[in-house]
Scaffold this motif. Sequence first.
Motif, PDB file in Angstrom:
ATOM      1  N   LYS A 285       0.859  -1.171   0.020  1.00 24.25           N
ATOM      2  CA  LYS A 285       0.018  -0.026   0.011  1.00 24.25           C
ATOM      3  C   LYS A 285       0.909   1.255  -0.068  1.00 24.25           C
ATOM      4  O   LYS A 285       0.423   2.298  -0.809  1.00 24.25           O
ATOM      5  CB  LYS A 285      -1.001  -0.055   1.274  1.00 24.25           C
ATOM      6  CG  LYS A 285      -2.155  -0.729   1.112  1.00 24.25           C
ATOM      7  CD  LYS A 285      -3.052  -0.799   2.151  1.00 24.25           C
ATOM      8  CE  LYS A 285      -4.220  -1.561   1.907  1.00 24.25           C
ATOM      9  NZ  LYS A 285      -5.466  -1.288   3.093  1.00 24.25           N
ATOM     10  N   ASP A 286       1.943   1.273   0.769  1.00 21.78           N
ATOM     11  CA  ASP A 286       2.513   2.308   0.966  1.00 21.78           C
ATOM     12  C   ASP A 286       3.520   2.688  -0.202  1.00 21.78           C
ATOM     13  O   ASP A 286       3.603   3.847  -0.669  1.00 21.78           O
ATOM     14  CB  ASP A 286       3.602   2.408   2.250  1.00 21.78           C
ATOM     15  CG  ASP A 286       2.835   2.709   3.454  1.00 21.78           C
ATOM     16  OD1 ASP A 286       1.587   2.740   3.466  1.00 21.78           O
ATOM     17  OD2 ASP A 286       3.443   2.140   4.565  1.00 21.78           O
ATOM     18  N   GLY A 287       3.946   1.618  -0.787  1.00 20.03           N
ATOM     19  CA  GLY A 287       4.807   1.684  -2.205  1.00 20.03           C
ATOM     20  C   GLY A 287       4.010   2.057  -3.385  1.00 20.03           C
ATOM     21  O   GLY A 287       4.491   2.923  -4.006  1.00 20.03           O
TER      22      GLY A 287
ATOM     23  N   PRO B 235       7.700  -1.248  -8.949  1.00 13.99           N
ATOM     24  CA  PRO B 235       7.243  -2.683  -8.302  1.00 13.99           C
ATOM     25  C   PRO B 235       8.461  -3.475  -8.065  1.00 13.99           C
ATOM     26  O   PRO B 235       8.381  -4.242  -7.069  1.00 13.99           O
ATOM     27  CB  PRO B 235       6.235  -3.171  -9.517  1.00 13.99           C
ATOM     28  CG  PRO B 235       6.101  -2.160 -10.066  1.00 13.99           C
ATOM     29  CD  PRO B 235       7.075  -1.227 -10.167  1.00 13.99           C
ATOM     30  N   SER B 236       9.428  -3.457  -8.481  1.00 11.30           N
ATOM     31  CA  SER B 236      10.429  -4.302  -8.249  1.00 11.30           C
ATOM     32  C   SER B 236      11.230  -3.955  -6.863  1.00 11.30           C
ATOM     33  O   SER B 236      11.682  -4.908  -6.279  1.00 11.30           O
ATOM     34  CB  SER B 236      11.928  -3.933  -9.282  1.00 11.30           C
ATOM     35  OG  SER B 236      12.318  -2.700  -9.306  1.00 11.30           O
ATOM     36  N   ASP B 237      11.062  -2.623  -6.796  1.00 14.59           N
ATOM     37  CA  ASP B 237      11.735  -1.950  -5.287  1.00 14.59           C
ATOM     38  C   ASP B 237      10.976  -2.550  -4.180  1.00 14.59           C
ATOM     39  O   ASP B 237      11.237  -2.999  -3.177  1.00 14.59           O
ATOM     40  CB  ASP B 237      11.916  -0.701  -5.288  1.00 14.59           C
ATOM     41  CG  ASP B 237      12.797  -0.048  -6.214  1.00 14.59           C
ATOM     42  OD1 ASP B 237      13.798  -1.025  -6.560  1.00 14.59           O
ATOM     43  OD2 ASP B 237      12.975   1.029  -6.573  1.00 14.59           O
TER      44      ASP B 237
ATOM     45  N   ILE C 223      11.580  -6.328  -3.401  1.00 16.15           N
ATOM     46  CA  ILE C 223      12.618  -6.557  -2.462  1.00 16.15           C
ATOM     47  C   ILE C 223      12.401  -6.270  -1.173  1.00 16.15           C
ATOM     48  O   ILE C 223      12.869  -6.885  -0.357  1.00 16.15           O
ATOM     49  CB  ILE C 223      13.872  -5.510  -3.286  1.00 16.15           C
ATOM     50  CG1 ILE C 223      14.006  -6.086  -4.557  1.00 16.15           C
ATOM     51  CG2 ILE C 223      15.040  -5.590  -2.267  1.00 16.15           C
ATOM     52  CD1 ILE C 223      15.193  -5.200  -5.465  1.00 16.15           C
ATOM     53  N   LYS C 224      11.788  -5.013  -0.977  1.00 16.78           N
ATOM     54  CA  LYS C 224      11.396  -4.720   0.291  1.00 16.78           C
ATOM     55  C   LYS C 224      10.475  -5.985   1.029  1.00 16.78           C
ATOM     56  O   LYS C 224      10.705  -6.027   2.369  1.00 16.78           O
ATOM     57  CB  LYS C 224      10.344  -3.121   0.505  1.00 16.78           C
ATOM     58  CG  LYS C 224      11.427  -2.228   0.142  1.00 16.78           C
ATOM     59  CD  LYS C 224      10.637  -1.045   0.250  1.00 16.78           C
ATOM     60  CE  LYS C 224      11.423   0.251  -0.279  1.00 16.78           C
ATOM     61  NZ  LYS C 224      10.665   1.582   0.055  1.00 16.78           N
TER      62      LYS C 224
ATOM     63  N   ILE D  15      11.145 -14.075   3.124  1.00 18.98           N
ATOM     64  CA  ILE D  15      10.569 -14.953   2.079  1.00 18.98           C
ATOM     65  C   ILE D  15      11.329 -14.693   0.914  1.00 18.98           C
ATOM     66  O   ILE D  15      11.033 -13.557   0.245  1.00 18.98           O
ATOM     67  CB  ILE D  15       9.143 -14.941   1.876  1.00 18.98           C
ATOM     68  CG1 ILE D  15       8.342 -15.319   3.198  1.00 18.98           C
ATOM     69  CG2 ILE D  15       8.692 -15.810   0.757  1.00 18.98           C
ATOM     70  CD1 ILE D  15       6.901 -14.737   3.080  1.00 18.98           C
ATOM     71  N   TYR D  16      12.264 -15.472   0.190  1.00 13.36           N
ATOM     72  CA  TYR D  16      13.008 -15.316  -0.921  1.00 13.36           C
ATOM     73  C   TYR D  16      12.592 -16.081  -1.983  1.00 13.36           C
ATOM     74  O   TYR D  16      13.414 -16.466  -2.758  1.00 13.36           O
ATOM     75  CB  TYR D  16      14.519 -15.547  -0.580  1.00 13.36           C
ATOM     76  CG  TYR D  16      14.830 -14.702   0.658  1.00 13.36           C
ATOM     77  CD1 TYR D  16      15.206 -13.346   0.436  1.00 13.36           C
ATOM     78  CD2 TYR D  16      15.139 -15.116   1.959  1.00 13.36           C
ATOM     79  CE1 TYR D  16      15.452 -12.506   1.552  1.00 13.36           C
ATOM     80  CE2 TYR D  16      15.565 -14.242   3.133  1.00 13.36           C
ATOM     81  CZ  TYR D  16      15.839 -12.967   2.657  1.00 13.36           C
ATOM     82  OH  TYR D  16      16.121 -12.119   3.879  1.00 13.36           O
ATOM     83  N   ASP D  17      11.253 -16.146  -2.295  1.00 12.12           N
ATOM     84  CA  ASP D  17      10.765 -16.561  -3.323  1.00 12.12           C
ATOM     85  C   ASP D  17      10.499 -15.452  -4.506  1.00 12.12           C
ATOM     86  O   ASP D  17      10.500 -14.385  -4.009  1.00 12.12           O
ATOM     87  CB  ASP D  17       9.321 -17.538  -3.194  1.00 12.12           C
ATOM     88  CG  ASP D  17       9.714 -18.700  -2.379  1.00 12.12           C
ATOM     89  OD1 ASP D  17      10.856 -19.239  -2.156  1.00 12.12           O
ATOM     90  OD2 ASP D  17       8.564 -18.993  -1.822  1.00 12.12           O
TER      91      ASP D  17
END
Length: 82
Positions: free
Chosen positions: A43-45, A52-54, A57-58, A65-67
């Motif tokens: 929501k904040d982003g 979207p890529s940032d 990553i956040k 969760i690194y999927d």
Amino acid sequence: MGIFSRLFKKREQPESSDAFNVILTTKKELSEEQKNAIITIVKDGTMSGVEPSDIAIKIMMSTGIYDVVILNRVKNGVEVIF
């Protein structure tokens, strides 16, 4: 309007008065803390215009969760797929 201008047309950011939904689609079991963190980050982003890529990553950094994280815009929000 050329094809490139249609492809790279900047999407309008939702206004804060609009209903904005975050839909989580995952096969993993998420804790309430992870769900709340994901919803807050998305929501904040999205409201502040972060790429979207940032945002993905956040989400990875804050939830552990690194999927692969996929963000899809839907009519009234964003769908987050793990």
